[in-house]
Design an enzyme around this catalytic site. Structure first.
Site, PDB file in Angstrom:
ATOM      1  CE  LYS A 169      48.555   6.336 -26.252  1.00  0.00           C
ATOM      2  NZ  LYS A 169      47.428   6.068 -25.362  1.00  0.00           N
ATOM      3  CB  SER A 215      43.396  -0.146 -22.263  1.00  0.00           C
ATOM      4  OG  SER A 215      42.958   0.651 -21.193  1.00  0.00           O
TER       5      SER A 215
END
Length: 554
Positions: free
Chosen positions: A122, A466
């Site tokens: 992120k 993921s």
């Protein structure tokens, strides 16, 4: 050259700012030099960032050598791997925290250019958003990859830990081998050496032309990476002097090329969220359908851990992102600029893939790239599947729903080995608002693989997965259950059909019955959650638009 202090037009600010900057070591002669922010996400909390201070020193040396003044500040860097479970609620929201924190520092201070020094899932996206907002000359230096763990004839990486959990539950490995993997697989500094979100986004940065070529896949703290850090510092000063703002590199054409690159290398589905958000912050038009369109028109030329035995170091040895772009060259916009100072076409001259890691357009691994956007009565606004990680036998799958209202529920069921071949696991209330925070379900997905169920059991969710996820796992289902989406109507035993070729996700229940069930649902009780998550669940947007904080800026 633009000088924000000189142009401020207020003598008080000019004098006061000079006085304060003198206190942090800025000399009188430095006030005429380009002031360069070095945005550093270093932290001792995870390996992707624990080494960035060393790289930052080299970047600052390069800035000084190039005639600029380095001005370093930091931002947060939570780790998806460590934050599994409850901590994962905070990970996607951290993207905007990174973005807002960088924007605030750059816009509040006399900064003329920026080096974004970061790694992982992120943090790179957050820095991209900030760069789009500030629109100053910007160059990225990503943190590089971790060395793989070499044992016997195999190289293990972080994704092997998660799959080992399932293998241990299934009795395929003993406790001693399981512990050996846990103790040794993370060898040191760098991003996890797989085509997860961290390396997907690093590759995207290079495909966008925002870093020096060849830097996205370097091993962390090698001499090559240290040299790249110095050259990055030198180059940002030149970009400032040339007036090359971020928006000159972030264009509709560069976004298309970056999506093709990610699709061609089997990239993370999280890139869909992040590039939708980046387009919004950059004022560009990008839709969920564009990922499906571009992926359909881009062959898969690379598969990496956990979808194959190759890791990202193998990609680096094959020529890295530049080699992959060379393979894709007929599909790309070659006349667009890169921060190196060359067009993409000029940068690729003389580049040749090495070895057999990468396929070709004529002989690809698969005819389509990583991303498939599914629609149907379960996902009217869309859902996302990493089709490059799915066995062809599971491209069409129909099974009975087993419904879970949280990640914890499905993990408990998997831990007890209580899943039957043919099931479709439905995990809801994990969307951006319902979670809140749109948690990734990477552990349950990896457990399925480790248990040998990836060719017989599917998982669907309004959460996400993921980048390391493989198997028939459909995420980003929109609208999410917490917002009244059809996922909220699914009951145990309902039949669900996934058809990847037709791009369909269907609940085999009559429409009137779905509507009846939804009409009988009580809305969620008013949230009493405070703090960041309390705010986030009130303002976050739909996953189909990038799960934007506040619903977007574009």
């Amino acid at each position: 050259m633009n000088n924000r202090l000189e142009d401020a037009g207020r003598k008080e600010l000019h004098t006061y700012a000079r006085a304060l900057l003198h206190a942090v070591g800025v000399e009188e002669r430095d006030f005429t030099k380009p002031r360069i922010a070095v945005v550093n996400s270093a932290t001792d909390l995870n390996p992707g960032h624990c080494h960035l201070d060393e790289l930052s020193r080299r970047v600052k040396e390069g800035i000084s050598a190039g005639g600029g003044v380095p001005m370093e500040f930091s931002t947060i860097a939570p780790c998806d791997g460590i934050a599994q479970g409850e901590g994962m609620h905070y990970v996607l929201p951290s993207r905007e925290i990174v973005a807002f924190s960088v924007e605030a520092m750059v816009e509040a201070h006399p900064i003329e250019g920026m080096v974004a020094l970061g790694s992982c899932d992120k943090i790179i996206p957050g820095m991209l958003l900030a760069a789009a907002s500030c629109d100053v000359p910007t160059i990225f230096l990503t943190g590089g990859v971790m060395e793989p763990y070499k044992v016997r004839d195999e190289e293990l990486v972080t994704s092997d830990v998660k799959e080992a959990i399932g293998r241990r539950i299934a009795g395929e490995i003993e406790e001693e081998e399981f512990k050996e993997i846990e103790r040794n697989v993370c060898t040191g500094a760098g991003a996890c050496n797989m085509m997860g979100t961290a390396n997907t986004m690093a590759a995207v940065v290079e495909a966008l032309g925002l870093c020096l070529p060849g830097t996205a896949t370097l091993t962390a703290l090698t001499e090559g990476q240290r040299e790249a850090a110095f050259r990055t510092g030198e180059r940002i000063v030149e970009l400032v002097e040339e007036g090359r703002n971020f928006s000159q590199f972030l264009t509709a054409e560069s976004l298309e090329d970056a999506i093709r690159l990610a699709a061609a290398l089997g990239g993370s589905t999280n890139a869909v969220l992040h590039l939708l958000a980046l387009a919004d912050w950059g004022g560009l038009d990008l839709k969920l359908e564009d990922f499906d369109r571009l992926s359909r028109g881009t062959p898969l030329i690379g598969k990496f851990k956990p979808a194959s035995s190759y890791n990202v170091s193998h990609l680096n040895e094959a020529g890295g992102v530049q080699a992959a772009l060379e393979v894709l060259k007929p599909l790309l916009h070659l006349d667009r600029p890169t921060v190196e100072g060359k067009t993409l076409g000029e940068a690729l001259r003389g580049v040749e893939p090495v070895g057999e890691v990468l396929g070709s357009l004529e002989d690809p691994i698969a005819k389509e790239g990583a991303y498939a956007v599914l629609r149907g009565n379960l996902a009217p606004r869309g859902a996302v599947l990493k089709q490059s990680g799915v066995e062809e036998s599971m491209f069409t799958h129909s099974g009975e729903a087993v419904v879970f209202d949280s990640e914890e529920e499905v993990k408990d069921r998997l831990s007890g080995a209580q899943i039957e071949p043919g099931d479709v696991l439905v995990v809801r209330n994990e969307g951006p608002r319902g979670g809140p925070g749109m948690r990734e379900l990477s552990l349950p997905a990896a457990m399925l693989v480790g248990m040998g169920l990836a060719d017989s059991v599917a998982m669907i969710t309004d959460g996400r997965f993921s980048g390391a996820t493989r198997g028939p796992c459909v995420g980003h289902i929109s609208p999410e259950a917490a917002c009244g989406g059809p996922l909220a109507a699914v009951r145990d035993g309902d039949r669900i059909t996934i058809d990847v070729e037709k791009r369909e996700l269907t609940l085999e229940v009559p429409e009137e019955e779905i509507e009846r069930r939804l009409s009988q649902l009580e809305g969620p009780p008013p949230s009493e959650r405070g703090g960041l998550l309390g705010l986030y669940e009130k303002v976050v947007g739909d996953a189909a638009e990038g799960a934007l904080f506040g619903g977007g800026r574009g």
